[in-house]
Each structure stands twice: as structure tokens, then as C-alpha cells.
Design a protein around this motif. Structure first.
Motif, PDB file in Angstrom:
ATOM      1  N   TYR A 212      27.947   4.579  14.328  1.00  0.00           N
ATOM      2  CA  TYR A 212      29.245   3.812  14.281  1.00  0.00           C
ATOM      3  C   TYR A 212      29.538   3.333  12.749  1.00  0.00           C
ATOM      4  O   TYR A 212      30.676   3.561  12.376  1.00  0.00           O
ATOM      5  CB  TYR A 212      29.037   2.610  14.999  1.00  0.00           C
ATOM      6  CG  TYR A 212      30.196   1.566  15.075  1.00  0.00           C
ATOM      7  CD1 TYR A 212      31.316   1.983  15.957  1.00  0.00           C
ATOM      8  CD2 TYR A 212      30.349   0.441  14.333  1.00  0.00           C
ATOM      9  CE1 TYR A 212      32.368   1.156  15.736  1.00  0.00           C
ATOM     10  CE2 TYR A 212      31.292  -0.369  14.148  1.00  0.00           C
ATOM     11  CZ  TYR A 212      32.537   0.190  15.034  1.00  0.00           C
ATOM     12  OH  TYR A 212      33.359  -0.945  15.070  1.00  0.00           O
ATOM     13  N   MET A 216      32.840   4.469  10.515  1.00  0.00           N
ATOM     14  CA  MET A 216      33.790   3.667  10.033  1.00  0.00           C
ATOM     15  C   MET A 216      33.841   3.826   8.550  1.00  0.00           C
ATOM     16  O   MET A 216      35.034   3.821   8.187  1.00  0.00           O
ATOM     17  CB  MET A 216      33.086   2.173  10.169  1.00  0.00           C
ATOM     18  CG  MET A 216      33.371   1.566  11.486  1.00  0.00           C
ATOM     19  SD  MET A 216      32.574  -0.074  11.581  1.00  0.00           S
ATOM     20  CE  MET A 216      33.853  -0.790  10.556  1.00  0.00           C
ATOM     21  N   ALA A 219      36.294   6.935   8.380  1.00  0.00           N
ATOM     22  CA  ALA A 219      37.513   6.746   8.698  1.00  0.00           C
ATOM     23  C   ALA A 219      38.419   6.273   7.503  1.00  0.00           C
ATOM     24  O   ALA A 219      39.731   6.374   7.522  1.00  0.00           O
ATOM     25  CB  ALA A 219      37.752   5.558   9.751  1.00  0.00           C
ATOM     26  N   ARG A 220      37.818   5.802   6.579  1.00  0.00           N
ATOM     27  CA  ARG A 220      38.401   5.335   5.456  1.00  0.00           C
ATOM     28  C   ARG A 220      38.848   6.311   4.564  1.00  0.00           C
ATOM     29  O   ARG A 220      39.692   6.117   3.300  1.00  0.00           O
ATOM     30  CB  ARG A 220      37.652   4.204   4.606  1.00  0.00           C
ATOM     31  CG  ARG A 220      37.391   2.975   5.341  1.00  0.00           C
ATOM     32  CD  ARG A 220      36.420   1.996   4.602  1.00  0.00           C
ATOM     33  NE  ARG A 220      36.163   0.878   5.521  1.00  0.00           N
ATOM     34  CZ  ARG A 220      35.383  -0.120   4.968  1.00  0.00           C
ATOM     35  NH1 ARG A 220      34.982  -0.105   3.622  1.00  0.00           N
ATOM     36  NH2 ARG A 220      35.051  -1.112   5.473  1.00  0.00           N
ATOM     37  N   LYS A 226      42.839   9.900  11.434  1.00  0.00           N
ATOM     38  CA  LYS A 226      42.510   8.568  11.894  1.00  0.00           C
ATOM     39  C   LYS A 226      42.283   8.295  13.352  1.00  0.00           C
ATOM     40  O   LYS A 226      41.620   7.366  13.798  1.00  0.00           O
ATOM     41  CB  LYS A 226      43.571   7.735  11.528  1.00  0.00           C
ATOM     42  CG  LYS A 226      43.967   8.010   9.709  1.00  0.00           C
ATOM     43  CD  LYS A 226      42.783   7.320   8.865  1.00  0.00           C
ATOM     44  CE  LYS A 226      42.826   7.377   7.438  1.00  0.00           C
ATOM     45  NZ  LYS A 226      41.858   7.001   6.733  1.00  0.00           N
ATOM     46  N   ALA A 227      43.287   9.022  14.091  1.00  0.00           N
ATOM     47  CA  ALA A 227      43.282   9.028  15.669  1.00  0.00           C
ATOM     48  C   ALA A 227      41.969   9.505  16.081  1.00  0.00           C
ATOM     49  O   ALA A 227      41.094   8.641  17.084  1.00  0.00           O
ATOM     50  CB  ALA A 227      44.223   9.830  16.316  1.00  0.00           C
ATOM     51  N   GLN A 230      39.116   6.770  15.203  1.00  0.00           N
ATOM     52  CA  GLN A 230      39.477   5.507  16.104  1.00  0.00           C
ATOM     53  C   GLN A 230      38.828   5.842  17.497  1.00  0.00           C
ATOM     54  O   GLN A 230      38.043   4.952  18.020  1.00  0.00           O
ATOM     55  CB  GLN A 230      40.807   5.044  16.260  1.00  0.00           C
ATOM     56  CG  GLN A 230      41.085   3.870  17.064  1.00  0.00           C
ATOM     57  CD  GLN A 230      40.625   2.532  16.657  1.00  0.00           C
ATOM     58  OE1 GLN A 230      40.263   2.502  15.167  1.00  0.00           O
ATOM     59  NE2 GLN A 230      40.089   1.659  17.332  1.00  0.00           N
ATOM     60  N   LYS A 231      39.104   6.861  18.120  1.00  0.00           N
ATOM     61  CA  LYS A 231      38.507   7.194  19.473  1.00  0.00           C
ATOM     62  C   LYS A 231      36.963   7.254  19.293  1.00  0.00           C
ATOM     63  O   LYS A 231      36.383   7.077  20.346  1.00  0.00           O
ATOM     64  CB  LYS A 231      39.243   8.519  19.743  1.00  0.00           C
ATOM     65  CG  LYS A 231      38.755   9.148  21.099  1.00  0.00           C
ATOM     66  CD  LYS A 231      39.596  10.168  21.696  1.00  0.00           C
ATOM     67  CE  LYS A 231      39.146  10.413  23.150  1.00  0.00           C
ATOM     68  NZ  LYS A 231      39.864  11.649  23.724  1.00  0.00           N
ATOM     69  N   ARG A 233      35.094   5.769  17.220  1.00  0.00           N
ATOM     70  CA  ARG A 233      34.568   4.197  17.138  1.00  0.00           C
ATOM     71  C   ARG A 233      34.508   3.764  18.672  1.00  0.00           C
ATOM     72  O   ARG A 233      33.510   2.938  18.997  1.00  0.00           O
ATOM     73  CB  ARG A 233      35.361   3.676  16.003  1.00  0.00           C
ATOM     74  CG  ARG A 233      35.031   4.139  14.743  1.00  0.00           C
ATOM     75  CD  ARG A 233      35.565   2.788  13.956  1.00  0.00           C
ATOM     76  NE  ARG A 233      37.003   2.860  14.076  1.00  0.00           N
ATOM     77  CZ  ARG A 233      37.677   1.860  13.114  1.00  0.00           C
ATOM     78  NH1 ARG A 233      37.379   0.940  12.496  1.00  0.00           N
ATOM     79  NH2 ARG A 233      39.049   1.897  13.277  1.00  0.00           N
ATOM     80  N   ASN A 234      35.332   3.739  19.169  1.00  0.00           N
ATOM     81  CA  ASN A 234      35.557   3.015  20.639  1.00  0.00           C
ATOM     82  C   ASN A 234      34.584   3.586  21.413  1.00  0.00           C
ATOM     83  O   ASN A 234      33.948   3.130  22.303  1.00  0.00           O
ATOM     84  CB  ASN A 234      36.995   3.137  21.457  1.00  0.00           C
ATOM     85  CG  ASN A 234      38.079   2.602  20.597  1.00  0.00           C
ATOM     86  OD1 ASN A 234      37.698   1.695  19.762  1.00  0.00           O
ATOM     87  ND2 ASN A 234      39.285   2.988  20.629  1.00  0.00           N
TER      88      ASN A 234
END
Length: 316
Positions: A212, A216, A219-220, A226-227, A230-231, A233-234
Motif C-alpha cells: 500500500y 501511494m 501515485a505521486r 492516477k485512476a 487509486q483503485k 489503493r482501495n
């Protein structure tokens, strides 16, 4: 692992159910949700075998492995739970086989969650190398390693049981209900079980949390989708939730033991039933709900098969 079989220890061994009606009520309150969740899991397994894209995609292959283990574990837990309610006592060898099978499938879940988390980490952090790292062959090897690791643990438990002086027992017939804690004969078996449980869940938790954090950080990056990040990470958070729910089953017996000192028998049995459904049974269906609802690739096919099988079952 201390899973649903724990609920068949001294807490459930003590109360004597009054009459057939009470036994039937408590049986149905566990059978109905278990059958519903088994129906959902089996439908998802059928869905994952219905199309080539699911059979040839690593994350869906891993999901199939997770669902298979969860489905077997759910069925075994329900069988042992009903045996406890009906006061069925087995011999040590028969109970040992059932408990070891349930224990093996119970271990596959956190191990598979780790592999699935690593797959999502590679997909986000190394998108260009994902297809070369996460291949069908590597996925098959990972699944083999997961089952081999779980089987090695079962073999170790069997070896520890061989040191127990069974000749000192009056009979191989168990005096208690069939439960894993009732076949941990010897201090070494108890210590090994606790140590392995702590090691497994701590290692799995660290692996998922590190995945995780890696997602993260990725993602930066400007080059990361990005999408997709985000998916991912969820999904990793949901995997961590599944792991926590699996871990919560290990504290079920101590909680019931503490409650038994302050609550009456009827309230205690109801709490035990609620814990069994929400801590033991429901997490085994969570994977189907996560992927069946969130993943657009599989959602339409899953809902279609679920509705068709539901209508067919009602017609029959």
C-alpha cells in the motif's frame, strides 16, 4: 489458526440445548447465511471459469484460488458448527483430518491475499514490466508455493501430534466436540500453533501495508495512472480489512470466555452465533462481493450468472 472451531470449546460444550426446537432454530440461523454466501461464492467461481479472459488473467486466477479456499473453509466450518450444536462426538483421527483440512484452507486466504497485493503493487509501480513479471507460469508457481507452505505447516502439526502418548488415553473417542483446540494435544502443539498464527498474520500484514505504501508513493509520480493507483489503493485497503477480519476470529474464544463470566447462557449463545456469522462466515464471502461489485470487467458477467442461477433455483 484459531477459527470457528474455537467456538466449539468449553463454552459450547457446557450448555445443553433444551429440546429439538431450540436446536433447529440455532441450526437454521447459521445454515441460512452460510448457504447464501456459499451460493454467491460458487456463482463467482463459475463466473471466473466461464470466459477465457478470466482464466488467463493472473489476478482472476489468484481470486479463484482465494474463493476456492474460502468456500471449502466455509463449508467445513459449518459442518463442524452443526456437529457441535447436535452434540456429535468423533474419534481423534477423524476429527484431526477434518480440523487439519479446515486449518489448511484457512491459511490459504491470508497467503493468497499477500500474493494478490504484490500483484497490484507490480501493476502500479512497474506497469511496463507487469506482463513479464506477472505471467501465467509465475502465477501458477505462486499458487503452488502458497499451498505447499500451508501443507508444510499441517505436516509439522501432525509430526508434533505423534509425540503425544495416545496409549494413555482411555479411548480414541473424543469427550469434547470436534475442535482444533481439542486436538492440540501437548504443550508443544499449543506453542507452535500460537507462534505460527502470529508469524503468519504479522508477515501478511506487513506485506500488504508495504504494498500500500509503495502504491501511494508511485501515485505521486507524474507517469503513473492516477485512476489505476487509486483503485489499487482501495483494493489493498480491502485486502487489509479481510486480513483483520480473519485475525479477529483468533480472539473469538477469549471474548466468549470473558462474556461467559458476566452474561447468562441464552445471551452468550446469541453472541456466539452473531460472532460466527459476522466474523467467520461473512469474511469468506467478502472477496466475491469486492470483485463482483467493484470490478467492471467481471461485474456484468457475475450479476448475470447470479440472477440466472437464482431464477433457476427458484423454478426448480
Amino acid at each position: 489458526m484459531l477459527y470457528v472451531n474455537q467456538s466449539q470449546t468449553n463454552i459450547t460444550a457446557g450448555p445443553q440445548y433444551q429440546g429439538l426446537l431450540e436446536i433447529l432454530v440455532f441450526s437454521m440461523m447459521s445454515i441460512v447465511p452460510c448457504c447464501v454466501f456459499l451460493f454467491i461464492n460458487i456463482t463467482m467461481l463459475f463466473t471466473l471459469r466461464s470466459k477465457a479472459v478470466f482464466r488467463e488473467t493472473s489476478r482472476f486466477i489468484l481470486l479463484s484460488n482465494l474463493l476456492f479456499a474460502d468456500t471449502v473453509q466455509m463449508a467445513m466450518s459449518q459442518i463442524l458448527y452443526l456437529m457441535a450444536i447436535l452434540r456429535v462426538r468423533l474419534t481423534y483421527p477423524v476429527c484431526g483430518v477434518l480440523a487439519m483440512l479446515a486449518d489448511l484452507t484457512n491459511e490459504i486466504s491470508p497467503l493468497t491475499l499477500v500474493v494478490m497485493s504484490l500483484e497490484r503493487y507490480v501493476a502500479v509501480c512497474f506497469p511496463l514490466r507487469h506482463t513479464t513479471i506477472i505471467t501465467m507460469r509465475n502465477t501458477a508457481v505462486a499458487i503452488f508455493v502458497v499451498w505447499a507452505f500451508g501443507s508444510l505447516n499441517i505436516l509439522t502439526r501432525v509430526i508434533l501430534l505423534l509425540d503425544f502418548p495416545f496409549e494413555d488415553l482411555e479411548s480414541l473417542q473424543m469427550k469434547e466436540f470436534c475442535a482444533k483446540v481439542n486436538i492440540l494435544l501437548g504443550q508443544m502443539s499449543v506453542l507452535y500453533d500460537k507462534g505460527y498464527t502470529y508469524f503468519l498474520f504479522v508477515s501478511a500484514g506487513v506485506a500488504i501495508i508495504c504494498s500500500y505504501i509503495g502504491v501511494m508513493i508511485a501515485a505521486r509520480s507524474a507517469s503513473t495512472d492516477k485512476a489505476s493507483a487509486q483503485k489499487a489503493r482501495n483494493t489493498l485497503l480491502l485486502h487489509l480489512l479481510q486480513l483483520v477480519l480473519s485475525l479477529s476470529s483468533t480472539i473469538q474464544n477469549p471474548l466468549l470466555t470473558a462474556f461467559s463470566k458476566v452474561l447468562d447462557r441464552e445471551t452468550l449463545v446469541r453472541i456466539q452465533l452473531y460472532l460466527y456469522v459476522f466474523i467467520i462466515i461473512f469474511p469468506r464471502c467478502l472477496s466475491s462481493l469486492i470483485y463482483g461489485i467493484r470490478d467492471r470487467t467481471i461485474r456484468l458477467v457475475f450479476v448475470k450468472h447470479l440472477c440466472c442461477q437464482w431464477r433457476r433455483s427458484r423454478f426448480q
